[in-house]
Enzyme design. Structure first.
Site, short mmCIF file in Angstrom:
data_model
loop_
_atom_site.label_atom_id
_atom_site.label_comp_id
_atom_site.label_asym_id
_atom_site.label_seq_id
_atom_site.Cartn_x
_atom_site.Cartn_y
_atom_site.Cartn_z
N GLU A 123 0.79 -1.22 0.00
CA GLU A 123 0.00 0.00 0.00
C GLU A 123 0.83 1.28 0.00
O GLU A 123 0.40 2.30 -0.52
CB GLU A 123 -0.92 0.01 1.23
CG GLU A 123 -1.96 -1.11 1.24
CD GLU A 123 -2.97 -0.97 0.13
OE1 GLU A 123 -3.43 0.17 -0.11
OE2 GLU A 123 -3.30 -1.99 -0.50
N SER A 402 -53.16 -15.13 -9.81
CA SER A 402 -54.23 -14.23 -10.25
C SER A 402 -54.04 -12.78 -9.85
O SER A 402 -54.83 -11.93 -10.28
CB SER A 402 -55.57 -14.74 -9.72
OG SER A 402 -55.95 -15.91 -10.41
#
Length: 792
Positions: A123, A402
């Site tokens: 890093e 439905s």
């Protein structure tokens, strides 16, 4: 005086003299002096200098202004990230987001040098040399901005990452970058390098859960204290930092190993380890390295199902913040949550007394939204839901049955063709899909003849629904109008492909999507995309306002007429069991039948297949709130034969969706204003409604003979009592009620009663041998050789 011998000589001499005089009169061009050139060059140089000075001055002022607004170094924030907090619809604090179980702050003295060296080599290789910012990296990043594109490469040091993670946002802006650099320099003045490295190694995000810091990550991925990690494990921790999800050694071992080995090479370059040590570490497999892996339990965060959706909306869907910001970014998240409705939803779903005789894997999910705005008031992700479980409230699970009929059939018929509510539809034998296949039917095996559209809807008859879709399709010339109508209601999946089985609900959805669609019917045809977050306030004061889609989905006459018909569902149709007195309520039931292949897979007997269901729905709404409920089983074929594990809903269980709706919403729906009839709707006889200026003349007449008898129906009139599904007669029973005349709740070994032809308790049951080979819905009772969907 010149003497000329001829006239020609005199003329030539005169012309030469004239030309000479003309040349003498032309002024000579003057040379531009070098002094004047120098004068203009100095002027341009001076203007450029002034512009440059102005830019420097403006930039300096801007930088100082940004620095002035930078937050002060906060020791608590540096050592422990600030949890985000979320607020309800009234701006009242609900809870913190972060559970705190995946954070273990550890002294730098207890973190091995291999871990420290791995992070520094990966890093920030000049960590011990710079002053908080690294000019060399900054220049490299600056070059990358031109060669690779804006924001293509960062130049952040470990020190900068510490202040950014603790006190700033993750947005790549110049303002944040300036503040970050300023605070990094200040941090270096106040703390030692070791202290800064300690902060960093304790705050970095290292995967789901969430997991923060190398100590917590070591416990999770390796099952050991951070002091005991090996070289390869230290390199793995550093490797995950760039993208913890992608380089997760458990879920993605191939990518993780490649990244880990790269970190080991970087450690060799940085002279932190030898090449032989790196080679030895690389030889350790991912499986060996993570053999101590264990899952750390997560606390059940308050209102977990709702919070989970907030996370999904912000982090995954709209991508306005990161996972780390969501949990530990110190954010103020202002939501649409109604704590009372959410609490009631959870209490109802988690109370096992509401579901007698169900198996352990019975599930239910709920979505409650504001009808007028689409604001999500409550979500039930499942029974006994824990944060980050599979959230059935917004994850598509079952086919809608439905509940699709107002969306796919009758809504388009009114909107495009201006059908009145008493439009005559046909429930007679002989209906099938246009591209072939067996005839479709209904749960009762009967044909009720001619009837009004209103009656077909509140009795949820399948044949009129299919024929309505076909008639609309034929009138429009193609199904695109139907697809567009559904798409405007947020049912986007039917726009990708189309099948006539969608008329009776052979497509999947989820409660959140269905509640959004139905809310438009109660909101004069205006659709609002459901949303859970109003705004976010970041620690630096930045406010993120979140928008949601709002559009006109249909004519106001369509919305009102559908709502008026769906009110009959609650008083004399399939939804009587969900009705709430004084609520001015409209609603629709839906049930998904059991396909033959599913029945074979789970060894479901004939009676179970004929009378059982995979999914049962109820969607109810008024002008205040809209609620959708789904119920079903989370079936697993590996559990076949387990008496405590169900695979389908028995007849009584199919009523639980309505019971859940009623038990949750009984406190919140009564007293709402009724639906307001727009001027575009006119009254017809017998309480029926029509569209103003409509030229439709096909009205149902009570005295008209029906062809029900010729179709083989046992009913001779559309008004026959046999048209009423059994649900209407049993709906007054509480959900706990059961009948000895029906089989027990869902099971893989249901024995039929003495009369196998008895109808199911629930009127919401499927078709009679429907299917055309294209849908993927359930079977109905009867021959069961199709695969369409059918469901009142």
């Amino acid at each position: 005086m010149v003497e000329y011998h001829t006239r020609m000589e005199r003329r030539r001499a005169a012309e030469q003299e004239k030309q000479k005089n003309t040349n003498n009169n032309v002024p000579k061009k003057k040379k531009v002096s070098s002094g004047k050139k120098k004068h203009w060059f100095k002027r341009i140089l001076f203007i450029f200098f002034l512009a440059l000075l102005f830019l420097i001055l403006a930039g300096t002022i801007f930088v100082f202004a940004v620095i002035k607004n930078a937050p002060a170094l906060n020791e608590n924030a540096l050592h422990n990230q600030v949890s985000s907090v979320y607020y309800d619809e009234n701006g009242k604090k609900v809870s913190s987001v972060d559970s705190g179980l995946h954070r273990m702050y550890t002294s730098i003295n207890d973190i091995p040098m291999d871990v420290q060296d791995a992070y520094i080599s990966t890093e920030d290789v000049r960590f011990y040399k710079h002053i908080g910012i690294d000019p060399i990296r900054i220049m490299g990043a600056g070059v990358a901005q031109f060669t690779k594109g804006y924001k293509s490469e960062g130049a952040s040091t470990i020190t900068q990452q510490v202040v950014r993670n603790a006190m700033l946002t993750q947005n790549k802006t110049f303002t944040r970058k300036i503040q970050e650099m300023y605070l990094a320099i200040q941090l270096e003045k106040k703390y030692t390098k070791k202290q800064i490295l300690e902060m960093y190694l304790n705050q970095i995000y290292l995967g789901g859960g969430p997991t923060y810091g190398v100590a917590a990550a070591s416990e999770r991925y390796f099952g050991k204290n951070i002091k005991d990690v090996t070289l390869e494990q230290a390199a793995m921790l550093a490797a995950m930092t760039r993208n913890p999800g992608y380089y997760d050694p458990i879920r993605h071992p191939v990518q993780a190993k490649a990244r880990r080995d790269l970190v080991l090479d970087l450690m060799v370059q940085n002279k932190a380890i030898s090449a032989d040590e790196a080679a030895k570490a690389k030889a350790v497999s991912m499986k060996e390295m993570t053999k101590g892996h264990r899952n750390i339990p997560i606390s059940n965060r308050k209102y977990g199902a709702f919070l989970d959706y907030v996370r999904n909306e912000l982090v995954k869907d709209k991508k306005v913040i990161t996972e780390q910001e969501f949990t530990s970014g110190g954010l103020k998240i202002y939501t649409t949550l109604d704590p009372d409705i959410q609490t009631q939803t959870q209490n109802v779903l988690n109370n096992k007394n509401n579901y007698p005789n169900v198996q352990s894997n019975f599930q239910a999910a709920v979505s409650v939204i504001d009808t007028q705005t689409g604001a999500i008031r409550a979500l039930g992700g499942g029974r006994n839901y824990k944060y980050l479980d599979l959230n059935y409230a917004y994850t598509s699970k079952g086919q809608v049955g439905s509940t699709a009929k107002p969306i796919m059939d009758y809504g388009p018929a009114i909107d495009y063709l201006k059908w009145p509510t008493d439009y005559q539809v046909d429930d007679t034998k002989g209906a099938s899909y246009s591209n072939g296949g067996p005839e479709i039917g209904d749960w009762d095996g009967k044909y009720l003849g001619k009837m009004t559209m209103r009656k077909a809807l509140y009795l949820s008859r399948n044949i009129p629904a299919l024929r309505t879709m076909q008639e609309v399709d034929h009138a429009l010339g193609n199904p695109k109008g139907i697809q567009t109508f559904a798409g405007k209601l947020g049912i986007n999946q039917v726009q990708k492909s189309f099948n006539e089985s969608y008329s009776i609900g052979s497509f999947q959805s989820n409660p959140l999507q269905m509640s959004g669609a139905y809310a438009a019917f109660g909101n004069n045809g205006i659709y609002n995309q459901p949303y859970a977050v109003r705004k976010i306030v970041k620690p630096d004061g930045e406010v993120i306002q979140l928008d949601h889609t709002r559009r006109v989905a249909m004519h106001d006459y369509t919305a009102f007429m559908i709502s008026d018909m769906l009110k009959d569902v609650m008083t004399k149709g399939t939804g009587v069991g969900a009705n709430i007195p004084g609520a001015n309520l409209a609603g629709k039931t839906g049930t998904q039948n059991i396909p033959s292949d599913y029945a074979q897979m789970f060894k479901i007997p004939k009676y179970g297949q004929d009378h059982g269901a995979l999914d049962a729905w109820f969607v109810g709404y008024n002008t205040r709130l809209t609620t959708a409920v789904w119920t079903g089983y989370n079936a697993d074929k590996s559990k076949i034969g387990n008496k405590n594990y169900g695979s389908y809903l028995g007849p009584n269980e199919q009523n639980y969706a309505k019971a859940i709706f009623k038990n949750i919403m009984a406190r919140f729906l009564p007293g709402a204003q009724d639906f307001t009839r727009p001027n575009s709707v006119i009254d017809l006889s017998n309480g029926e409604l029509g569209v103003r200026n409509s030229t439709i003349t096909n009205h149902f007449q009570e005295n008209k003979p029906t062809d029900a008898s010729s179709s083989g129906s046992s009913s001779s009139s559309s008004d026959s009592s046999s048209s009423m599904p059994p649900d209407s007669s049993s709906s007054s029973l509480p959900p706990e009620s059961s009948s000895s005349s029906v089989p027990p709740a869902s099971s893989s070994s249901v024995a039929p009663p003495s009369s196998p032809s008895a109808p199911p308790v629930n009127g919401d049951q499927g078709n009679n041998g429907n299917g055309n080979g294209n849908g993927n819905g359930g079977q109905g009772n009867g021959n069961g050789n199709g695969n369409g969907s059918s469901n009142p």
